[in-house]
Design a protein around this motif. Structure first.
Motif, PDB file in Angstrom:
ATOM      1  N   UNK A 100     -31.353 -48.388  27.215  1.00  0.00           N
ATOM      2  CA  UNK A 100     -31.759 -48.389  25.816  1.00  0.00           C
ATOM      3  C   UNK A 100     -32.906 -47.437  25.514  1.00  0.00           C
ATOM      4  N   UNK A 101     -33.087 -46.410  26.339  1.00  0.00           N
ATOM      5  CA  UNK A 101     -34.199 -45.476  26.155  1.00  0.00           C
ATOM      6  C   UNK A 101     -33.705 -44.034  26.182  1.00  0.00           C
ATOM      7  N   UNK A 111     -38.906 -43.032  25.054  1.00  0.00           N
ATOM      8  CA  UNK A 111     -39.019 -44.017  23.993  1.00  0.00           C
ATOM      9  C   UNK A 111     -37.768 -44.902  23.957  1.00  0.00           C
ATOM     10  N   UNK A 112     -37.968 -46.097  23.361  1.00  0.00           N
ATOM     11  CA  UNK A 112     -36.841 -46.988  23.121  1.00  0.00           C
ATOM     12  C   UNK A 112     -36.065 -46.496  21.904  1.00  0.00           C
ATOM     13  N   UNK A 131     -31.596 -42.975  16.632  1.00  0.00           N
ATOM     14  CA  UNK A 131     -30.907 -41.711  16.334  1.00  0.00           C
ATOM     15  C   UNK A 131     -29.751 -41.934  15.361  1.00  0.00           C
ATOM     16  N   UNK A 132     -29.275 -40.842  14.784  1.00  0.00           N
ATOM     17  CA  UNK A 132     -28.133 -40.901  13.852  1.00  0.00           C
ATOM     18  C   UNK A 132     -26.816 -41.008  14.575  1.00  0.00           C
ATOM     19  N   UNK A 133     -26.730 -40.414  15.772  1.00  0.00           N
ATOM     20  CA  UNK A 133     -25.483 -40.445  16.528  1.00  0.00           C
ATOM     21  C   UNK A 133     -25.684 -39.849  17.906  1.00  0.00           C
ATOM     22  N   UNK A 134     -24.560 -39.686  18.637  1.00  0.00           N
ATOM     23  CA  UNK A 134     -24.625 -39.158  19.989  1.00  0.00           C
ATOM     24  C   UNK A 134     -23.337 -38.419  20.314  1.00  0.00           C
ATOM     25  N   UNK A 135     -23.458 -37.469  21.259  1.00  0.00           N
ATOM     26  CA  UNK A 135     -22.262 -36.755  21.755  1.00  0.00           C
ATOM     27  C   UNK A 135     -22.279 -36.797  23.272  1.00  0.00           C
TER      28      UNK A 135
END
Length: 304
Positions: free
Chosen positions: A275-276, A290-291, A297-301
């Motif tokens: 979760x970081x 950071x956690x 964040x808005x999203x991930x790839x």
């Protein structure tokens, strides 16, 4: 000083005892000659019966010496007085010079202390201003991210709905699988990327920097992937456009997190598990871990 030494004086010089004696002798000789001539004169002349007593040479010498001694003593006393006054003047000048030097040293010390205090106050004021500016920038960045998340909330919901018909059940399973991955250390390329990112924690944030001791957000992500031979673009919006989009509930170590839209992100970081994430945040924090709750964040790839 001897009594016979030559002593300069403003008084009229006294005649010496020898000169007085010489004059007395000459006077005696003259008077004696007169007396003899009178005795040898005409018979009708009356004999000289008055006797003239001449001062003796001894009495003349004693008076001259006494006068000379008195004059010498007076001159010696005057010279001693002059020397005493000169010594007092010299001592007064030395004392005044010493006090002036001490006063100057004290004035210099006070001036230096005032300059040091002024410099310290200016440094503190500058540090306070820089800290306030950093806090303002950080607050502005967070506000901008919050606005971007709000604007993209509808788009994100639409993306999730479009994939629910084909993988709604699998999303739940993926979430469970994500929990399993959270408890295991990453391996392979993901482990190397995570290790690289964590090794930079504490480095400074500098806009446009790509290391090795300072980074911006996309520079750190690019270097982390380059450590395993993967070439990513330099700009955060281009980095978030690569790979496959994944939900925040299905993250794996090494995934690239982005803030903003996927094709227009303004910030990126690396998910490290648990979760970081690790990212080069801003000039105030530098590279930190950071956690996700600290700044979601808005999203991930997923690029691996």
């Amino acid at each position: 000083m001897s009594h016979s030494a030559h002593i300069p004086s403003h008084r009229k010089p006294r005649r010496s005892a020898s000169k007085l004696a010489l004059r007395a002798g000459v006077a005696g000789g003259v008077l004696g000659t007169i007396a003899v001539a009178g005795a040898a004169g005409p018979a009708h002349a009356e004999p000289v019966t008055e006797t003239i007593e001449m001062p003796t040479l001894g009495s003349l010498d004693t008076a001259g010496l006494a006068s000379a001694v008195a004059a010498s003593a007076e001159a010696s006393q005057q010279e001693a007085l002059d020397q005493s006054l000169e010594s007092q003047e010299h001592a007064a000048l030395q004392k005044a010079a010493k006090e002036a030097k001490k006063a100057k040293a004290e004035a210099d010390r006070k001036a230096e202390a005032e300059r040091a205090e002024k410099a310290r106050a200016e440094a503190e004021a500058k540090a306070a201003a820089e800290k306030a500016e950093q806090e303002r920038q950080e607050a502005a960045e967070r506000a901008s991210r919050d606005r971007a998340r709000t604007q993209l909330s509808t788009t994100s919901t639409s993306d999730s709905g479009s994939g629910s018909g084909s993988s709604g059940t699998s999303d739940s399973g993926s979430s469970t699988g994500s929990s399993t991955n959270e408890t295991q250390a990453p391996s392979g390329s993901a482990a190397a990327i995570v290790a690289f990112a964590r090794a930079q924690i504490g480095d400074a944030y500098v806009m446009g920097s790509t290391g090795p001791n300072s980074w911006d957000c996309s520079g750190l992500v690019q270097a982390a992937y380059a450590s395993v031979g993967i070439d990513l673009p330099r700009i955060s919006s281009d980095q978030s456009s690569r790979g496959t989009s994944v939900s925040l509930s299905n993250l794996q170590p090494g995934d690239v997190l982005y803030w903003g839209s996927r094709s227009g992100s303004y910030h990126v970081a690396i998910y490290v598990g648990g979760g970081k994430y690790v990212g080069a945040q801003n000039p105030s924090t530098g590279v930190v871990e950071r956690s996700l709750d600290w700044d979601t964040p808005s999203g991930a790839v997923r690029i691996l």
